[in-house]
Write a protein that holds these residues in place. Structure first.
Motif, PDB file in Angstrom:
ATOM      1  N   GLU A  21     -25.299  27.520  19.861  1.00  9.91           N
ATOM      2  CA  GLU A  21     -25.905  27.591  21.329  1.00  9.91           C
ATOM      3  C   GLU A  21     -25.296  28.910  21.977  1.00  9.91           C
ATOM      4  N   GLN A  77     -23.285  31.569  27.905  1.00 11.80           N
ATOM      5  CA  GLN A  77     -23.651  30.152  27.781  1.00 11.80           C
ATOM      6  C   GLN A  77     -22.019  29.752  27.537  1.00 11.80           C
ATOM      7  N   ARG A 189     -34.830  15.173  25.725  1.00 17.51           N
ATOM      8  CA  ARG A 189     -34.809  16.644  25.963  1.00 17.51           C
ATOM      9  C   ARG A 189     -33.865  17.390  25.333  1.00 17.51           C
ATOM     10  N   ILE A 190     -32.663  16.791  24.973  1.00 16.09           N
ATOM     11  CA  ILE A 190     -31.698  17.709  24.389  1.00 16.09           C
ATOM     12  C   ILE A 190     -32.039  17.955  23.060  1.00 16.09           C
ATOM     13  N   ARG A 193     -33.997  21.198  21.937  1.00 15.10           N
ATOM     14  CA  ARG A 193     -33.325  22.233  21.930  1.00 15.10           C
ATOM     15  C   ARG A 193     -33.297  22.896  20.314  1.00 15.10           C
ATOM     16  N   ARG A 194     -33.433  24.069  20.350  1.00 11.80           N
ATOM     17  CA  ARG A 194     -33.417  25.009  19.158  1.00 11.80           C
ATOM     18  C   ARG A 194     -32.007  24.548  18.254  1.00 11.80           C
ATOM     19  N   SER A 195     -31.022  24.551  19.073  1.00 13.26           N
ATOM     20  CA  SER A 195     -29.909  24.415  18.361  1.00 13.26           C
ATOM     21  C   SER A 195     -29.785  22.934  17.811  1.00 13.26           C
TER      22      SER A 195
END
Length: 201
Positions: A21, A77, A189-190, A193-195
């Motif tokens: 992240e 972040q 949704r989480i 994320r790319r991470s």
């Protein structure tokens, strides 16, 4: 820096997610401690993962310590609030809740792979109940908020998603999505994320 771990460890995933992240350059090395010649056994006296080896050879161990260290490396972040003590406390409490789910899930996993006659039903019930209560508490805290704390992703979200991914891996029969629709929506949704996607490869 080099992160030692395994793809099944929820604690390793949490540490990886903070690194990913924050876009901190690092090498991820799969290095289970039980494998002969494991580097973990040489750098961490506890013989546990994750272990983060810095460029000067200094080793940091325990996912909470690694997350705290990595978050301080840059202001991009911010994962753990720095100037709001109450917000920081809430994020760390979320982390403790998620880690507790992981802890109990690991105990259940270890107990369940023992021969049936050697399993302790009381231990299984204790920790399965703890997981159920923690999930209900997390769902209540999250409510309809998009993030666990504040208006952006934090360590709270990374710890919780790590715990839920581990439950899917080790307790596929547990219908936490059916019991907690808001957690399910948040998780989907989480997970996009790319991470998180990179951590699952």
């Amino acid at each position: 820096m080099k992160l030692l771990g395994s793809n099944t460890s929820p604690y390793v995933r949490k540490a990886r997610l903070v690194l990913l992240e924050k876009s901190i350059p690092h090498e991820y090395v799969i290095d289970p401690p039980q494998e002969p010649g494991s580097l973990v056994l040489q750098v961490n006296p506890l013989g546990r993962i994750p272990a983060l080896i810095l460029d000067d050879g200094f080793c940091i161990f325990d996912s909470t310590v690694i997350a705290d260290y990595v978050d301080g490396l840059s202001d991009s972040q911010i994962m753990i609030p720095r100037h709001d003590a109450a917000a920081r406390l809430r994020v760390k409490r979320w982390e403790a809740l998620a880690d507790g789910i992981m802890d109990s899930a690991v105990v259940v996993r270890n107990e369940s792979i023992r021969p049936p006659e050697q399993q302790n039903p009381a231990t299984l019930e204790l920790h399965n109940t703890a997981i159920s209560k923690a999930l209900a508490y997390a769902a209540q805290l999250l409510d309809t908020h998009p993030w666990c704390e504040g208006d952006a992703i934090t360590l709270a979200d990374l710890a919780l998603v790590s715990a839920l991914i581990y439950l899917d891996l080790r307790q596929a029969e547990r219908d936490w999505r059916g019991s907690h629709k808001n957690l399910s929506t948040w998780f989907e949704r989480i997970s996009a994320r790319r991470s998180v996607m990179l951590s699952r490869e």
